[in-house]
Write a protein that holds these residues in place. Structure first.
Motif, PDB file in Angstrom:
ATOM      1  N   HIS A  31     -28.133 -49.131 -20.011  1.00  0.00           N
ATOM      2  CA  HIS A  31     -27.806 -49.188 -21.441  1.00  0.00           C
ATOM      3  C   HIS A  31     -27.844 -47.799 -22.085  1.00  0.00           C
ATOM      4  O   HIS A  31     -28.408 -47.611 -23.167  1.00  0.00           O
ATOM      5  CB  HIS A  31     -28.771 -50.131 -22.163  1.00  0.00           C
ATOM      6  N   ILE A  32     -27.241 -46.831 -21.410  1.00  0.00           N
ATOM      7  CA  ILE A  32     -27.140 -45.472 -21.945  1.00  0.00           C
ATOM      8  C   ILE A  32     -25.837 -45.381 -22.734  1.00  0.00           C
ATOM      9  O   ILE A  32     -24.767 -45.135 -22.169  1.00  0.00           O
ATOM     10  CB  ILE A  32     -27.168 -44.424 -20.812  1.00  0.00           C
ATOM     11  N   ASN A  33     -25.935 -45.600 -24.024  1.00  0.00           N
ATOM     12  CA  ASN A  33     -24.741 -45.662 -24.871  1.00  0.00           C
ATOM     13  C   ASN A  33     -24.563 -44.419 -25.737  1.00  0.00           C
ATOM     14  O   ASN A  33     -23.509 -44.253 -26.359  1.00  0.00           O
ATOM     15  CB  ASN A  33     -24.808 -46.899 -25.781  1.00  0.00           C
ATOM     16  N   ASP A  34     -25.581 -43.582 -25.818  1.00  0.00           N
ATOM     17  CA  ASP A  34     -25.498 -42.390 -26.650  1.00  0.00           C
ATOM     18  C   ASP A  34     -24.524 -41.385 -26.026  1.00  0.00           C
ATOM     19  O   ASP A  34     -24.701 -40.998 -24.863  1.00  0.00           O
ATOM     20  CB  ASP A  34     -26.881 -41.751 -26.789  1.00  0.00           C
ATOM     21  N   PRO A  35     -23.523 -40.937 -26.751  1.00  0.00           N
ATOM     22  CA  PRO A  35     -22.517 -40.031 -26.173  1.00  0.00           C
ATOM     23  C   PRO A  35     -23.100 -38.684 -25.751  1.00  0.00           C
ATOM     24  O   PRO A  35     -22.615 -38.070 -24.801  1.00  0.00           O
ATOM     25  CB  PRO A  35     -21.486 -39.866 -27.294  1.00  0.00           C
ATOM     26  N   ILE A  36     -24.145 -38.227 -26.451  1.00  0.00           N
ATOM     27  CA  ILE A  36     -24.770 -36.959 -26.078  1.00  0.00           C
ATOM     28  C   ILE A  36     -25.438 -37.083 -24.715  1.00  0.00           C
ATOM     29  O   ILE A  36     -25.284 -36.230 -23.838  1.00  0.00           O
ATOM     30  CB  ILE A  36     -25.802 -36.529 -27.143  1.00  0.00           C
ATOM     31  N   ALA A  37     -26.192 -38.168 -24.522  1.00  0.00           N
ATOM     32  CA  ALA A  37     -26.867 -38.403 -23.247  1.00  0.00           C
ATOM     33  C   ALA A  37     -25.864 -38.569 -22.114  1.00  0.00           C
ATOM     34  O   ALA A  37     -26.062 -38.038 -21.008  1.00  0.00           O
ATOM     35  CB  ALA A  37     -27.750 -39.641 -23.346  1.00  0.00           C
ATOM     36  N   GLN A  38     -24.776 -39.280 -22.372  1.00  0.00           N
ATOM     37  CA  GLN A  38     -23.755 -39.473 -21.349  1.00  0.00           C
ATOM     38  C   GLN A  38     -23.133 -38.143 -20.926  1.00  0.00           C
ATOM     39  O   GLN A  38     -22.969 -37.865 -19.728  1.00  0.00           O
ATOM     40  CB  GLN A  38     -22.673 -40.414 -21.870  1.00  0.00           C
TER      41      GLN A  38
END
Length: 231
Positions: free
Chosen positions: A174-181
């Motif tokens: 559930h990695i939805n943050d665009p920065i983290a991706q």
């Protein structure tokens, strides 16, 4: 006629472009993550060279022209970062902490594998720069006494693997943050991962471009210090 074509200075260049084009067409048609254009192109070229009994120097006579474009292409990845510079300023501290953690994890994994499987020292240090762009990795490997061919193979395999599994990893955890991706793709998959980040969005591409630069700098600093630990 075939000999003339194969010995042409542009044979490797044309073959590389054609194989990559076929890889793109296959990816667009199947929509399967494993059908990465670079992976498809690599497999097609290897198979064709083996079938036609063409040695690597003959192929590379033309393919080397693509290598000359590697550094300028990497520099062009700074454009998305420029467009999203405000995000970088707002999250500066956490971004650099995340990238430092990614670099340390990479070295720990490579060192652990070398220790567990008793990998030869030269091969071990050749694998250390596996998560940075090829333009930096080759020079760094030669500086610490590694084998550039192994490094290039590791860089390509790492990038393809990262870009293939990234969507599934983002979904499962559930990695939805665009920065983290974007940071994850750039730190683990360098330029190939960034090409995947471009598909996900502008922010992902910007953060992935930043990750390439920062990870490259940290790796250049750490690898010469870590290399003597491999015995």
């Amino acid at each position: 006629m075939n000999d003339v074509m194969i010995n042409s200075a542009y044979f490797g260049l044309v073959l590389s472009l054609l194989a990559y084009y076929l890889g793109i067409k296959l990816k667009n048609k199947t929509k399967i993550a494993l059908c990465n254009p670079l992976l498809i192109a690599t497999v097609l070229i290897i198979v064709l060279l083996m079938l036609l009994d063409i040695d690597y120097p003959t192929f590379n006579q033309g393919a080397q022209y693509l290598t000359y474009l590697l550094t300028p292409a990497t520099v062009c990845l700074a454009l998305p970062l420029y467009r999203e510079f405000k995000i970088l300023k707002d999250h500066l501290f956490i971004i650099f902490i995340a990238l430092a953690a990614g670099c340390i994890t990479c070295f720990v994994v490579v060192g652990g594998m070398a220790l567990l499987w008793q990998i030869d020292r030269t091969i071990g240090i050749s694998l250390l720069p596996k998560s940075i762009t090829t333009a930096i990795a080759i020079g760094l490997t030669e500086e610490v006494g590694g084998i550039s061919g192994i490094t290039v193979a590791a860089v390509i395999i790492t990038g393809i693997f990262a870009s293939v599994i990234a969507p599934s990893i983002f979904k499962w955890f559930h990695i939805n943050d665009p920065i983290a991706q974007g940071l994850a793709l750039g730190a683990s998959g360098h330029a190939i991962g960034t090409s995947k980040a471009l598909e996900l969005g502008e922010i992902q591409a910007a953060m992935s471009s930043l990750a390439i630069v920062v990870t490259g700098i940290l790796t250049v600093i750490i690898v010469p210090l870590a290399a003597p630990l491999f015995k």
